[in-house]
Scaffold this active site. Structure first.
Site, PDB file in Angstrom:
ATOM      1  N   GLU A 280       0.836  -1.211   0.000  1.00  0.00           N
ATOM      2  CA  GLU A 280       0.000   0.000   0.000  1.00  0.00           C
ATOM      3  C   GLU A 280       0.868   1.258   0.000  1.00  0.00           C
ATOM      4  OE1 GLU A 280      -3.242   0.059  -0.440  1.00  0.00           O
ATOM      5  OE2 GLU A 280      -3.245  -2.114  -0.528  1.00  0.00           O
ATOM      6  N   ASP A 361       3.975  -3.757  -5.820  1.00  0.00           N
ATOM      7  CA  ASP A 361       4.619  -5.007  -5.394  1.00  0.00           C
ATOM      8  C   ASP A 361       6.131  -4.856  -5.400  1.00  0.00           C
ATOM      9  OD1 ASP A 361       2.308  -6.362  -4.927  1.00  0.00           O
ATOM     10  OD2 ASP A 361       2.368  -7.597  -6.739  1.00  0.00           O
TER      11      ASP A 361
HETATM   12 ZN   LIG Z   1      -2.513  -2.630  -4.684  1.00  0.00          ZN
END
Ligand SMILES: [Zn+2]
Length: 414
Positions: A280, A361
């Site tokens: 996040e 990511d």
């Molecule tokens: Zn995401």
């Protein structure tokens, strides 16, 4: 263009998009069924066959029901437009009210309310039959009705002044009304983003500050390492409505909060929560929210300009079953038919979103161990019964997140 020609174009586009949606759904169902008997290689260790099959059945049930929805939505749109539904409702509102602004607002509100009421049985079935069958629904009927009532009230309190303002600007601001309306729209959206965490979200859920000291310390260290100042760490009682888990950021500046669903904290280890948070934070670091807001605003400017062009023709109204043109009806017809004509934007927007997920990511694995993010993702897929074997084309078209296998393979490579 003549009205008949435009009706023909509209019906053809509606037919084509509905067929395309049904075709994609059929492909998705076939792909899931073909892969139902074995867990894909990468997940064989962590996910038992029974969970994989539950995910296949859950996704198929949702997809099949969505297909019925596509047909219903298409029929409803035809009834409202070419069959004269909107014209009929507008006629009633004109007979009851004399001020044009009131006529316009009541027509729009009446049409929106009618379509929500007609969609209600679909939502009830989704929640109380499909979600319940797979053990995800935690909602009771009273809670569902209270939610609906609250949403309606919030919608009216925020939406009515906006609608009045927009219609007024459309009538009064002459040639460049769309620039004025766009400015109001931008300010309105920023305002909502600003007040959402403190005033709107608490109407539906309880947010309690995160209590777990060990987790707070770990998260605090991660936030500091990433140079992120949060307005608070909160746990949301997501389990009140659904067993699905999630984590997200809301707000801007000082109201910026990190929110964890209680369902997520229950299932993940501290390391996994950290990895999810790092993902996040990746969105935040790459300014994904900002980029998305800016691109949405740019698109809405384009749409408003297009509406201005269409409003000046006769074929737009008459082609869609309206014989007495007005600003309110132009606005209503435009936003009801826009999804048909912008259907092909889906794959572009989904690809844009998946690009952001990969970037987040990549950021996460720089801050935390990639193994933690992978195991967290596997648990989330498992708990949400998200299929591991979506049809590739269906996924390209709709998925805001990359398919599990692709995403995890890329994490392993990093
Ligand atoms: Zn995401």
């Amino acid at each position: 263009m003549t009205a008949t020609q435009f009706t023909f174009i509209f019906i053809s586009a509606l037919l084509l998009t509905t067929l395309a949606k049904l075709w994609l759904a059929r492909r998705h169902l076939a792909h899931i069924a073909a892969h139902r008997d074995a867990v894909p290689g990468a997940f064989r260790e962590q996910i038992p066959l029974s969970d994989h099959q539950k995910a296949a059945d859950y996704t198929s049930a949702k997809t099949r029901f969505a297909m019925l929805g596509f047909l219903f939505d298409a029929a409803l749109l035809l009834v409202f437009t070419v069959a004269g539904g909107i014209q009929f409702i507008a006629g009633l509102c004109h007979a009851w009210f004399s001020a044009p602004l009131v006529q316009g607002v009541t027509t729009i509100v009446a049409v929106l309310m009618m379509s929500s009421l007609l969609e209600l049985p679909f939502n009830l079935y989704r929640t109380f039959v499909i979600e319940a069958r797979f053990g995800f629904n935690k909602m009771t009927l009273p809670l569902y009705l209270i939610d609906a009532l609250k949403s309606l009230l919030v919608g009216l309190i925020l939406g009515l002044p906006l609608l009045l303002g927009v219609l007024w600007l459309m009538e009064r601001m002459g040639e460049y009304w769309w620039l004025y309306v766009w400015s109001v729209w931008v300010v309105f959206n920023l305002l909502i983003l600003f007040i959402y965490p403190s005033f709107i979200a608490p109407l539906f859920n309880k947010f309690t500050p995160l209590q777990d000291e060990a987790m707070k310390a770990r998260i605090g260290a991660l936030l500091q390492k990433c140079g992120f100042a949060a307005g608070g760490l909160f746990v949301m009682d997501g389990s009140k409505r659904s067993a699905h888990g999630n984590a997200y950021f809301t707000g801007f500046g000082k109201t910026k909060r990190i929110v964890f669903f209680d369902t997520l904290l229950e299932r993940l280890s501290i390391e996994e929560v950290e990895a999810v948070l790092a993902h996040e934070l990746g969105h935040f670091k790459h300014r994904h929210v900002m980029k998305r807001i800016v691109s949405t605003f740019a698109m809405s400017l384009g749409f408003l300009w297009l509406l201005d062009q269409l409003m000046q023709t006769n074929w737009f109204y008459q082609g869609l079953g309206v014989t007495a043109p007005s600003t309110a009806l132009a606005l209503l017809l435009f936003f009801m038919t826009l999804p048909i004509f912008s259907f092909l934007l889906h794959p572009l927007l989904s690809a844009y979103s998946r690009k952001h997920e990969f970037e987040a990511d990549a950021y996460a694995v720089k801050q935390t161990a990639s193994a933690d993010l992978i195991s967290a993702l596997v648990k989330l897929y498992q708990d949400n019964a998200a299929t591991l074997t979506p049809d590739p084309l269906h996924s390209r078209f709709y998925d805001s997140h990359p398919p599990a296998a692709v995403r995890i393979a890329r994490l392993q490579a990093q």
